[in-house]
Write a protein that holds these residues in place. Structure first.
Motif, PDB file in Angstrom:
ATOM      1  N   ALA A 146       0.831  -1.212   0.000  1.00 17.20           N
ATOM      2  CA  ALA A 146       0.000   0.000   0.000  1.00 17.20           C
ATOM      3  C   ALA A 146       0.859   1.253   0.000  1.00 17.20           C
ATOM      4  O   ALA A 146       0.559   2.240  -0.693  1.00 17.20           O
ATOM      5  CB  ALA A 146      -0.926  -0.014   1.217  1.00 17.20           C
ATOM      6  N   SER A 147       1.965   1.215   0.759  1.00 19.36           N
ATOM      7  CA  SER A 147       2.871   2.368   0.811  1.00 19.36           C
ATOM      8  C   SER A 147       3.498   2.622  -0.550  1.00 19.36           C
ATOM      9  O   SER A 147       3.611   3.779  -1.000  1.00 19.36           O
ATOM     10  CB  SER A 147       3.950   2.130   1.863  1.00 19.36           C
ATOM     11  OG  SER A 147       3.381   1.967   3.149  1.00 19.36           O
ATOM     12  N   MET A 148       3.904   1.566  -1.235  1.00 23.81           N
ATOM     13  CA  MET A 148       4.518   1.706  -2.559  1.00 23.81           C
ATOM     14  C   MET A 148       3.511   2.237  -3.573  1.00 23.81           C
ATOM     15  O   MET A 148       3.838   3.113  -4.395  1.00 23.81           O
ATOM     16  CB  MET A 148       5.092   0.362  -3.004  1.00 23.81           C
ATOM     17  CG  MET A 148       6.266  -0.129  -2.156  1.00 23.81           C
ATOM     18  SD  MET A 148       6.876  -1.745  -2.684  1.00 23.81           S
ATOM     19  CE  MET A 148       7.478  -1.361  -4.321  1.00 23.81           C
ATOM     20  N   LEU A 149       2.280   1.701  -3.523  1.00 26.21           N
ATOM     21  CA  LEU A 149       1.258   2.182  -4.451  1.00 26.21           C
ATOM     22  C   LEU A 149       0.923   3.642  -4.189  1.00 26.21           C
ATOM     23  O   LEU A 149       0.756   4.443  -5.133  1.00 26.21           O
ATOM     24  CB  LEU A 149      -0.001   1.326  -4.328  1.00 26.21           C
ATOM     25  CG  LEU A 149       0.110  -0.107  -4.856  1.00 26.21           C
ATOM     26  CD1 LEU A 149      -1.163  -0.880  -4.545  1.00 26.21           C
ATOM     27  CD2 LEU A 149       0.386  -0.094  -6.363  1.00 26.21           C
ATOM     28  N   ALA A 150       0.832   4.008  -2.906  1.00 23.90           N
ATOM     29  CA  ALA A 150       0.542   5.401  -2.564  1.00 23.90           C
ATOM     30  C   ALA A 150       1.660   6.312  -3.032  1.00 23.90           C
ATOM     31  O   ALA A 150       1.428   7.414  -3.546  1.00 23.90           O
ATOM     32  CB  ALA A 150       0.333   5.529  -1.055  1.00 23.90           C
ATOM     33  N   GLY A 151       2.913   5.850  -2.842  1.00 27.49           N
ATOM     34  CA  GLY A 151       4.058   6.641  -3.290  1.00 27.49           C
ATOM     35  C   GLY A 151       4.061   6.819  -4.794  1.00 27.49           C
ATOM     36  O   GLY A 151       4.338   7.913  -5.310  1.00 27.49           O
ATOM     37  N   ALA A 152       3.765   5.724  -5.535  1.00 19.58           N
ATOM     38  CA  ALA A 152       3.731   5.801  -6.996  1.00 19.58           C
ATOM     39  C   ALA A 152       2.629   6.741  -7.463  1.00 19.58           C
ATOM     40  O   ALA A 152       2.817   7.542  -8.405  1.00 19.58           O
ATOM     41  CB  ALA A 152       3.533   4.400  -7.572  1.00 19.58           C
ATOM     42  N   LEU A 153       1.458   6.665  -6.811  1.00 23.93           N
ATOM     43  CA  LEU A 153       0.354   7.550  -7.169  1.00 23.93           C
ATOM     44  C   LEU A 153       0.702   9.004  -6.907  1.00 23.93           C
ATOM     45  O   LEU A 153       0.396   9.892  -7.718  1.00 23.93           O
ATOM     46  CB  LEU A 153      -0.896   7.148  -6.368  1.00 23.93           C
ATOM     47  CG  LEU A 153      -2.149   7.974  -6.628  1.00 23.93           C
ATOM     48  CD1 LEU A 153      -2.567   7.868  -8.098  1.00 23.93           C
ATOM     49  CD2 LEU A 153      -3.296   7.527  -5.714  1.00 23.93           C
ATOM     50  N   PHE A 154       1.373   9.260  -5.797  1.00 21.76           N
ATOM     51  CA  PHE A 154       1.769  10.624  -5.455  1.00 21.76           C
ATOM     52  C   PHE A 154       2.739  11.184  -6.497  1.00 21.76           C
ATOM     53  O   PHE A 154       2.612  12.343  -6.930  1.00 21.76           O
ATOM     54  CB  PHE A 154       2.415  10.646  -4.061  1.00 21.76           C
ATOM     55  CG  PHE A 154       2.864  11.996  -3.618  1.00 21.76           C
ATOM     56  CD1 PHE A 154       1.940  12.985  -3.282  1.00 21.76           C
ATOM     57  CD2 PHE A 154       4.225  12.308  -3.553  1.00 21.76           C
ATOM     58  CE1 PHE A 154       2.356  14.249  -2.883  1.00 21.76           C
ATOM     59  CE2 PHE A 154       4.639  13.560  -3.157  1.00 21.76           C
ATOM     60  CZ  PHE A 154       3.711  14.545  -2.809  1.00 21.76           C
TER      61      PHE A 154
END
Length: 359
Positions: A342-350
């Motif tokens: 989830a952290s990686m996906l959130a970072g990529a989205l950001f």
């Protein structure tokens, strides 16, 4: 998976995060959980608790001194006290070394012994040439497993005759040159004690009336194809711990142990002896039927390979676990780390949002 023994499905284990370590059963314990488990469950008594080994996933408990119970000379001398002879016909032989005689029991009379047809019949011999192999004795009780050294021959004979089929003749053979061979007619459960000898008090059995001595809940090293006899009851018998991370052979044929479990738990058999011939090299964990925390670990060597030390029964300590090549399996399936994902996906989205804004 648990409860689906016939399915070819691998276990999926939780990730052990910082501050926790994995047990041999696959769970993740904190220091407090380790101490609680080992103090109240892993060791025989709370006073036996010494600590735990996080790398091996095991409790460290006080154990009996192997050298005091049966030193190297003792272990070598008693190795063939009970043996399987590939004669024609095959026999189980009991040796009274101090009194210079033997008793031979035809295996054809031991068909009541659970799993006998797969372990001590003529098919288990490569040739009926008189060759012999040792039979190692294990006694089951409320305390778990007792790896027996210097088995009391009178008790062992009684155990075998109790599991014979009907009244029959067995042979008593003097090993002194001046004596002759003669037959003794015995009925099941009625064989009289032949000898009496003093016994030490260390490592004694927990079963009332038993004279067996040995190592509690041992680590075992067997040569390829060696035999074990288990003294069992409807309450106490060994169960293969198929989900233990010490196990190394997914193809281990433990059908004999399933047969034992069915006979003791479902049928309520009167048979009190179980035999098993270990033909599959690897490491195998077993637990006692009424207490999964009472365990025995068996290392079976490859053909022509030797154990690092003459045994076969050793106290279960980190030294003997490592010496016998036992360790926790590292190649296991882990659940996804959803927090990290989830952290990686959130970072990529950001980052994508920043790029869109900048563009």
């Amino acid at each position: 998976m648990v409860g689906r023994e016939q399915d070819c499905v691998k276990h999926v284990y939780d990730i052990c995060f910082e501050g926790t370590t994995r047990t041999q059963d696959g769970q993740c314990y904190t220091q407090t959980e380790w101490e609680n488990f080992c103090t109240h469950y892993g060791c025989l008594t709370q006073e036996d608790y010494l600590g735990y080994d996080m790398l091996l996933g095991m409790c460290k408990c006080k154990v009996d001194d192997l050298e005091e119970i049966c030193d190297l000379e003792c272990r070598l001398a008693q190795r063939y006290s009970v043996e399987f002879i590939c004669s024609d016909p095959p026999v189980v032989r009991l040796n009274w070394y101090s009194d210079n005689y033997q008793v031979d029991i035809p295996v054809s009379s031991l068909t009541r012994v659970i799993n006998a047809r797969n372990s001590i019949m003529s098919d288990s011999c490569s040739a009926l040439d008189g060759s012999s192999e040792p039979i190692h004795m294990v006694e089951m009780s409320s305390n778990g497993f007792l790896g027996v050294y210097e088995p009391d021959m009178d008790q062992t004979l009684s155990l075998l005759t109790d599991n014979m089929k009907g009244a029959l003749n067995i042979s008593r053979v003097s090993t002194s040159s001046s004596s002759s061979r003669r037959l003794l007619s015995v009925s099941v459960g009625r064989y009289q004690n032949m000898t009496h000898r003093s016994r030490r008090l260390m490592g004694n059995s927990f079963l009332p009336g038993s004279n067996y001595l040995g190592i509690d809940n041992p680590t075992v090293c067997l040569k390829y194809g060696e035999l074990m006899f288990f003294s069992v009851s409807n309450d106490y018998y060994p169960v293969y711990d198929r989900d233990n991370l010490y196990n190394t052979n997914d193809q281990f044929d433990y059908g004999g142990f399933r047969e034992l479990q069915e006979a003791q738990a479902l049928i309520g058999t009167e048979t009190t002896l179980f035999s098993y011939k270990f033909r599959d090299p690897g490491v195998y964990a077993f637990y006692m039927s009424t207490n999964k925390d009472r365990k025995m670990y068996v290392r079976v060597m490859a053909e022509s390979a030797q154990c690092s030390e003459d045994g076969p029964f050793f106290p279960t300590t980190p030294r003997y676990i490592i010496q016998n090549g036992i360790s926790i399996e590292q190649d296991i399936l882990l659940t996804p780390d959803w927090v990290l994902i989830a952290s990686m996906l959130a970072g990529a989205l950001f980052i994508m949002i920043l790029l869109v804004i900048a563009w």
